[in-house]
Design an enzyme around this catalytic site. Structure first.
Site, mmCIF file in Angstrom:
data_model
loop_
_atom_site.group_PDB
_atom_site.id
_atom_site.type_symbol
_atom_site.label_atom_id
_atom_site.label_comp_id
_atom_site.label_asym_id
_atom_site.label_seq_id
_atom_site.Cartn_x
_atom_site.Cartn_y
_atom_site.Cartn_z
ATOM 1 N N ARG A 262 0.846 -1.178 0.000
ATOM 2 C CA ARG A 262 0.000 0.000 0.000
ATOM 3 C C ARG A 262 0.883 1.230 0.000
ATOM 4 O O ARG A 262 1.724 1.384 0.886
ATOM 5 C CB ARG A 262 -0.841 -0.065 1.282
ATOM 6 N N ASP B 82 5.191 -5.538 9.423
ATOM 7 C CA ASP B 82 6.330 -5.159 10.272
ATOM 8 C C ASP B 82 6.401 -6.023 11.525
ATOM 9 O O ASP B 82 7.489 -6.422 11.952
ATOM 10 C CB ASP B 82 6.232 -3.673 10.666
ATOM 11 N N THR C 163 -0.858 7.639 -0.883
ATOM 12 C CA THR C 163 -2.172 7.526 -1.542
ATOM 13 C C THR C 163 -3.029 6.409 -0.926
ATOM 14 O O THR C 163 -4.241 6.384 -1.139
ATOM 15 C CB THR C 163 -2.003 7.203 -3.039
ATOM 16 N N ASP D 105 1.093 -2.426 12.240
ATOM 17 C CA ASP D 105 1.454 -2.873 10.891
ATOM 18 C C ASP D 105 1.770 -4.373 10.932
ATOM 19 O O ASP D 105 2.780 -4.797 11.502
ATOM 20 C CB ASP D 105 2.672 -2.091 10.387
HETATM 21 O O1 LIG Z 1 -6.939 -2.566 2.955
HETATM 22 P P1 LIG Z 1 -5.734 -1.770 2.605
HETATM 23 O O2 LIG Z 1 -5.900 -0.298 2.903
HETATM 24 O O3 LIG Z 1 -5.261 -2.007 1.211
HETATM 25 O O4 LIG Z 1 -4.591 -2.199 3.627
HETATM 26 C C1 LIG Z 1 -4.322 -3.519 3.929
HETATM 27 C C2 LIG Z 1 -2.994 -3.934 3.379
HETATM 28 O O5 LIG Z 1 -1.946 -3.261 4.079
HETATM 29 C C3 LIG Z 1 -1.021 -4.235 4.597
HETATM 30 O O6 LIG Z 1 -0.025 -4.504 3.695
HETATM 31 P P2 LIG Z 1 1.191 -3.492 3.448
HETATM 32 O O7 LIG Z 1 0.860 -2.524 2.363
HETATM 33 O O8 LIG Z 1 1.616 -2.907 4.750
HETATM 34 O O9 LIG Z 1 2.311 -4.425 2.866
HETATM 35 P P3 LIG Z 1 3.206 -5.496 3.649
HETATM 36 O O10 LIG Z 1 2.307 -6.665 3.928
HETATM 37 O O11 LIG Z 1 4.283 -5.796 2.691
HETATM 38 O O12 LIG Z 1 3.702 -4.860 4.915
HETATM 39 C C4 LIG Z 1 -1.914 -5.422 4.832
HETATM 40 O O13 LIG Z 1 -1.207 -6.616 4.988
HETATM 41 C C5 LIG Z 1 -2.814 -5.410 3.630
HETATM 42 O O14 LIG Z 1 -2.274 -6.055 2.488
HETATM 43 O O1 LIG Z 2 -3.913 -1.304 10.393
HETATM 44 C C1 LIG Z 2 -3.344 -1.670 9.352
HETATM 45 C C2 LIG Z 2 -3.744 -1.230 8.085
HETATM 46 C C3 LIG Z 2 -3.084 -1.672 6.989
HETATM 47 N N1 LIG Z 2 -2.039 -2.525 7.135
HETATM 48 C C4 LIG Z 2 -1.646 -2.950 8.363
HETATM 49 O O2 LIG Z 2 -0.694 -3.748 8.470
HETATM 50 N N2 LIG Z 2 -2.302 -2.504 9.434
HETATM 51 MG MG LIG Z 3 2.840 -3.569 6.076
#
Ligand SMILES: O=P(O)(O)OC[C@H]1O[C@H](OP(=O)(O)OP(=O)(O)O)[C@H](O)[C@@H]1O
Ligand SMILES: O=c1cc[nH]c(=O)[nH]1
Ligand SMILES: [Mg+2]
Length: 211
Positions: free
Chosen positions: A106, A205, A110, A202
């Site tokens: 994400r 993370d 944006t 997160d």
């Molecule tokens: O519903 P949304 O607003 O799209 O957010 C949710 C997304 O955000 C996080 O991923 P992230 O972008 O942090 O990637 P990562 O898993 O690599 O940390 C999570 O694991 C989802 O995939």
């Molecule tokens: O709360 C949140 C939202 C998006 N992605 C995450 O990992 N946590």
């Molecule tokens: Mg993430």
């Protein structure tokens, strides 16, 4: 949330484990173990509709008829990275499941999903997909992932997450009314950075120790 395809899986063990997943002092090791355990428990619930067929077997005593799971082959599809945290738990329950991968992150500003990887088994029409990601926040990532699966020919998809925000549920259920969505918890809202409140922070993370 009143969408026909949205289901909260309520179980005392899931609620208990989710509490420690949310707790910020839970260690990385414990966090991953708990995510796997909740994913396994949820998978047990969402596979209740799997069909069975009778086969003949021999016990040490005699021949008998007994049931085995039949029907479409399962493909587990984690949305990278955080979805990976749920895979081991589900594979304990369905070890023969194939595993596809959808790489999405994400954009911090944006909040729109950015795609970087897509690999799933062929013959999608004949398979049952379980898409997994711990977080359904704005819904952008899950909607994009389901779009990609459908574009590749998937007809039968379930989406499983640990925590959902109302905004994400609405967006996903409107975009994909044919996909059943299962969550362990439905939270209050998103904050100004698009994080779920109270949420768990997160997920990626915390799983991979990248903060
Ligand atoms: O519903 P949304 O607003 O799209 O957010 C949710 C997304 O955000 C996080 O991923 P992230 O972008 O942090 O990637 P990562 O898993 O690599 O940390 C999570 O694991 C989802 O995939
Ligand atoms: O709360 C949140 C939202 C998006 N992605 C995450 O990992 N946590
Ligand atoms: Mg993430």
């Amino acid at each position: 949330m009143n969408f026909e395809n949205f289901h909260i899986i309520k179980h005392p063990l899931i609620e208990h484990k989710l509490t420690y997943i949310r707790e910020k002092h839970t260690s990385k090791k414990e966090f991953k173990e708990l995510v796997d355990e909740v994913a396994l428990l949820m998978a047990y619930e969402i596979t209740k509709d799997f069909s069975l067929q009778e086969i003949e077997i021999s016990t040490p005593i005699c021949k008998t008829k007994s049931k085995v799971v039949s029907g479409k082959k399962v493909v587990l599809v984690p949305i990278l990275r955080a979805g990976l945290g749920m895979v081991d738990g589900i594979l304990k329950l369905i070890p023969s499941a194939r595993v596809g991968h959808i790489g999405l992150y994400r954009d911090e500003k944006t909040l729109k999903p950015v795609s970087y990887y897509f690999k799933i088994p062929s013959n999608c029409e004949d398979r049952e997909f379980i898409l997994v990601d711990p977080m359904l926040a704005t819904g952008g990532s899950a909607v994009a992932a389901a779009d990609m699966l459908k574009k590749a020919g998937a007809k039968n998809i379930k989406f499983m997450c640990l925590i959902a925000a109302p905004e994400g549920v609405e967006k996903f259920c409107k975009a994909h009314p044919d996909v059943k969505v299962y969550a362990a918890g439905l939270d209050e809202k998103l904050n100004e950075h698009g994080y779920i409140v109270p949420g768990l922070g997160d997920a990626g993370d915390r799983l991979f120790g990248t903060k």
